[in-house]
Design a protein around this motif. Structure first.
Motif, PDB file in Angstrom:
ATOM      1  N   SER A  28      39.300  22.032  42.906  1.00 27.31           N
ATOM      2  CA  SER A  28      38.893  23.167  43.724  1.00 27.31           C
ATOM      3  C   SER A  28      37.749  23.939  43.053  1.00 27.31           C
ATOM      4  N   ILE A  29      37.859  24.138  41.757  1.00 26.36           N
ATOM      5  CA  ILE A  29      36.805  24.843  41.012  1.00 26.36           C
ATOM      6  C   ILE A  29      35.515  24.026  41.020  1.00 26.36           C
ATOM      7  N   SER A  32      33.972  24.395  44.424  1.00 23.61           N
ATOM      8  CA  SER A  32      33.307  25.691  44.568  1.00 23.61           C
ATOM      9  C   SER A  32      31.960  25.695  43.864  1.00 23.61           C
ATOM     10  N   HIS A  88      41.668  19.739  47.931  1.00 28.79           N
ATOM     11  CA  HIS A  88      41.350  20.901  47.098  1.00 28.79           C
ATOM     12  C   HIS A  88      39.848  20.976  46.803  1.00 28.79           C
ATOM     13  N   GLY A  92      37.493  23.991  47.986  1.00 24.88           N
ATOM     14  CA  GLY A  92      36.579  24.739  47.113  1.00 24.88           C
ATOM     15  C   GLY A  92      35.193  24.855  47.723  1.00 24.88           C
ATOM     16  N   THR A  95      35.475  27.388  50.571  1.00 22.89           N
ATOM     17  CA  THR A  95      35.674  28.758  50.093  1.00 22.89           C
ATOM     18  C   THR A  95      34.350  29.391  49.680  1.00 22.89           C
ATOM     19  N   THR A  96      33.551  28.667  48.916  1.00 28.81           N
ATOM     20  CA  THR A  96      32.248  29.201  48.508  1.00 28.81           C
ATOM     21  C   THR A  96      31.382  29.467  49.734  1.00 28.81           C
TER      22      THR A  96
END
Length: 171
Positions: A28-29, A32, A88, A92, A95-96
């Motif tokens: 996820s990171i 992003s 995930h 990410g 989400t960004t």
């Protein structure tokens, strides 16, 4: 809901804790971070179309796995872990993109309320996720995993159709 399906179908809580917790959050990171890079190259609207279709594809893959999953098969466990990691990663990316679009919307608000406007949009985004998470569990309990995932595909398809029909306005 997919990790709960896996837990109900033979994967251990330890395995899920590792793969859905630490590893998936890492994806996820990474998603992003890559989303931020892609936003600096491509427009938010075109990325939104691409990311939503990718998310729908990942959900379709998980729905397929609902029907064929066998916890005794290392291939099935690998496919399940891949699907969790993929969702995930795409989450990410989205989400960004979402928070970037919200920031752009807030910049169009009156200067005195821009920060409040952004905070309100962020609150709505989180409330939406929490509400759907709570309802998803009830839906799964009511109609089961397969029917629930078909419903989730219908909702995701509606989002994709909406994004493809939307008109770009503003800056």
């Amino acid at each position: 809901m997919f990790p709960l399906f896996l837990l109900d179908n033979g994967m251990s809580a330890t395995e899920l804790g590792l793969w859905n917790g630490m590893v998936a959050m890492g994806f996820s990171i990474i998603g992003s971070s890559i989303g931020g890079i892609l936003l600096s190259i491509y427009g938010a609207f075109s990325l939104m179309k691409t990311f939503f279709v990718m998310r729908l594809g990942g959900l379709a893959f998980q729905t397929f796995l609902l029907f064929v999953f066998n916890s005794n098969s290392w291939l099935m466990k690998g496919a399940a872990i891949l699907s969790i990691s993929l969702q995930h990663f795409i989450g990410g990316l989205i989400t960004t993109l979402t928070f970037t679009v919200m920031m752009h919307c807030s910049q169009n608000a009156d200067e005195q309320i821009q920060a409040t406007h952004y905070s309100f949009l962020a609150t709505l985004e989180v409330m939406g996720k929490l509400t759907f998470s709570a309802l998803a569990g009830l839906i799964v309990d009511w109609i089961g995993f397969p029917a629930s995932f078909f419903l989730f595909i219908i909702l995701s398809t509606a989002a994709v159709v909406h994004v493809f029909k939307a008109q770009v306005t503003g800056r």
